[in-house]
Design a protein around this motif. Sequence first.
Motif, short mmCIF file in Angstrom:
data_model
loop_
_atom_site.label_atom_id
_atom_site.label_comp_id
_atom_site.label_asym_id
_atom_site.label_seq_id
_atom_site.Cartn_x
_atom_site.Cartn_y
_atom_site.Cartn_z
N UNK A 180 3.19 -12.25 -5.76
CA UNK A 180 4.64 -12.11 -5.76
C UNK A 180 5.04 -11.06 -4.74
N UNK A 181 4.15 -10.09 -4.56
CA UNK A 181 4.53 -8.91 -3.79
C UNK A 181 4.00 -8.86 -2.36
N UNK A 182 3.04 -9.72 -2.05
CA UNK A 182 2.45 -9.66 -0.71
C UNK A 182 2.48 -11.01 -0.02
N UNK A 183 2.91 -11.01 1.25
CA UNK A 183 2.97 -12.28 1.96
C UNK A 183 1.58 -12.85 2.23
N UNK A 190 1.85 1.47 -0.72
CA UNK A 190 1.00 2.45 -1.36
C UNK A 190 -0.39 1.89 -1.66
N UNK A 191 -0.41 0.70 -2.28
CA UNK A 191 -1.69 0.22 -2.78
C UNK A 191 -2.53 -0.42 -1.71
N UNK A 192 -1.89 -0.92 -0.70
CA UNK A 192 -2.50 -1.98 0.05
C UNK A 192 -2.61 -1.61 1.52
N UNK A 193 -2.00 -0.49 1.86
CA UNK A 193 -2.01 -0.12 3.27
C UNK A 193 -2.40 1.31 3.45
N UNK A 194 -3.11 1.86 2.46
CA UNK A 194 -3.38 3.28 2.57
C UNK A 194 -4.42 3.54 3.65
N UNK A 195 -4.17 4.51 4.55
CA UNK A 195 -5.15 4.83 5.57
C UNK A 195 -6.34 5.56 4.94
N UNK A 232 -9.43 -12.84 -3.48
CA UNK A 232 -8.16 -13.56 -3.43
C UNK A 232 -7.95 -14.36 -4.71
N UNK A 233 -9.06 -14.89 -5.24
CA UNK A 233 -8.92 -15.69 -6.45
C UNK A 233 -8.84 -14.85 -7.73
N UNK A 234 -9.27 -13.59 -7.63
CA UNK A 234 -9.22 -12.73 -8.80
C UNK A 234 -7.86 -12.05 -8.96
N UNK A 235 -7.16 -11.90 -7.84
CA UNK A 235 -5.91 -11.15 -7.90
C UNK A 235 -4.86 -11.92 -8.69
N UNK A 236 -4.01 -11.17 -9.35
CA UNK A 236 -3.05 -11.80 -10.24
C UNK A 236 -1.85 -12.35 -9.48
N UNK A 244 13.16 -3.84 -1.54
CA UNK A 244 12.68 -2.62 -0.89
C UNK A 244 11.61 -1.96 -1.73
N UNK A 245 11.87 -1.99 -3.03
CA UNK A 245 10.96 -1.37 -3.97
C UNK A 245 9.56 -1.99 -3.90
N UNK A 246 9.53 -3.33 -3.76
CA UNK A 246 8.24 -4.01 -3.70
C UNK A 246 7.47 -3.60 -2.47
N UNK A 247 8.19 -3.49 -1.38
CA UNK A 247 7.56 -3.04 -0.14
C UNK A 247 6.85 -1.71 -0.34
N UNK A 248 7.56 -0.79 -1.04
CA UNK A 248 6.98 0.53 -1.26
C UNK A 248 5.68 0.42 -2.02
N UNK A 249 5.70 -0.44 -3.04
CA UNK A 249 4.53 -0.65 -3.86
C UNK A 249 3.37 -1.11 -3.00
N UNK A 250 3.71 -2.05 -2.13
CA UNK A 250 2.73 -2.65 -1.25
C UNK A 250 2.15 -1.61 -0.28
#
Length: 621
Positions: A140-143, A9-14, A131-135, A1-7
């Motif tokens: 681990x956290x995003x499908x 925040x960073x990745x879906x902000x309007x 995509x190639x720069x991301x760690x 659940x925690x990972x989802x939250x992280x995701x």
Amino acid sequence: MMRRDLLEREYRKPTAANVTLKRLLNYFRPYRRTLSYVVILIIITTLIQLLTPYLIGQAIDCFVAPTAEESSCRLVAQATKPNVTNLTLVSVFLIAINIASAVGNGYLFYLMAYAGQQVLTTLRNQVFDQIHRLSLRFYDQNPAGDIMSRLTNDADQIATAVNFALARVGSQLLVLFGSVAVMFVIHPPLALLSTTVVPLMLITTMLFARWARYAFRQTRQEMGEVNADLQESISGVREAQAFGREVENIERFKERNAANRDANIRAVAITSALQPTLNLLSVIGQAAIIGVGSLWAIRGTAILGYPVTIGVLVAFLVYLQRLYEPVRVVGQLWAQIQAALAGAERMFNLLDIQPDLTDAPNAKELPPIKGEIIFENVHFAYVPDEPVLRGIDLKIEPGQTVAIVGPTGAGKTSIINLIARYYDVTEGRVLIDGYDVREVTQSSLRRQIGVVLQDNFLWSDTIENNIRYGNLEATHEQIIEAAKLARAHEFIERSPDGYQTELGERGVGLSLGQRQLIAIARAALSNPRVLILDEATSNVDTRTERLIQAALDTLMKDRTSVVIAHRLSTIRNADCVFVLKEGQIVERGTHEELLALKGHYYTLYQSQFRREAEASEQPAL
Ligand code: UTP
Ligand code: MG
């Protein structure tokens, strides 16, 4: 659940619509010239559109039904009776300019599509680079499917909008304001009467746009989830079938798909409700003009000094149609633009993620190393506050072979992840030949570290090219040499096309053992100073097992080797064994020293390796 939250925040902000739009438009900068042609064409075609109703009205007032006094005809000085020749001339002229307008329109959209596709290619490439720069942490956290959706579906949404909607909206807005202006010039009172509904229409459109944007953001998101599910199901189809998870997977997909459908229906419902609303407003406007205007025309009274003739009335009705049309079209295309903005937002969000593993600004090239590895009080966690490694101190001399053992989840893989800097430590330092791994470039570091994992990734490419990834400059002869060293040469030769045999995705077509031999060949080709090895626990046949063992022994010679050991023979041959437990090194020494301790290693040996030891002491059957 925690990972989802992280995701989330960073990745879906309007983001605010205008910010996204501005950023998208910025991408068009290099195509300013093309766009300036687009703008010129839009102005020309709009002028023709604006001129047409006026000319129709004039043709009527001058050549069909001229009124003797107070004529509103401006084409000729004195119009007294119908004139078929002039009427034909005007008609032919109208047809000609409208053909020109149609051609101009076509060319305009071609130019727009050209610029749009260029922009989209740039954007896609940027996302692909990113995509190639991301760690690894990010993945681990995003499908993966959701990321793919950003590159495909979201990009398509943007394509539709920039190819088509942007230019149309631009030209239609021009038509709208142009029509209003012309109407006020021709007949201010009538213009005032007919434009009263325009502000209402604009307000309605804006309100709908806001709802639509929200709905479209949701559709893009749901689309991403559907894709993520799809991708996972395709990659995991073997496991799904093996464990009878098909029904559950299908059910879950159905749910996601239904959510996607509902989000889309909501978006479409909102955008299509806009149409009838605008229609209603436009009918009211037209009815007012026909009713009041006709009355004025019949009475022949001039309003505020402006005579209402049949020609004026006809021109107005045509303008009105053209006036409401833009609002309608803009309203409709607005939906597309909203969908595109929602898509662009998702692409930009991905682009905006700061890769957390970047080269330091003053990163040096790591010079050729001897292969000394030092961990200084290393702490590490994948997720904040869930420590995985807690105060690791170790020193590996150049050329040594060390084995790491420990129960599952102890942190063995995490340690080797830190050596090649796939993740950063949260505390302490990892030093290679005295260099902190964070202070050298990642490429120079990884070039000198060879990694052979339990499950090695192979690309859908030829066997030869898969080995070549170890060293892109290698010749065919060097590749064969590496394959021989890895004891892979023999089975490769037996493959249908030898070294040119094409592998399926992830190396399908090879056994697990064969895949590992290829990975060993790849590592051998790169000739690294440091070799990292996650020994396979999988059951390969004894022959392959022996091949792998022999290959690894050759490969480990004269290099620093760090092995997550599952084989007793490896541990026995190691210069030092580290026993890891719950993120800490609890014991260290050679196999014999550790056995004598009768501590953690002894227990581990009893449970894991004893049977292997006994088996190897008995003669093979
Ligand atoms: P490791 O992956 O380092 O354990 O994970 P290991 O010693 O190699 O285990 P085996 O033998 O391969 O099974 C150490 C801890 O880190 C967490 C896991 O929960 C585990 O407890 N972990 C691992 C994460 O939180 N995220 C990851 O991506 C990987
Ligand atoms: Mg592991």
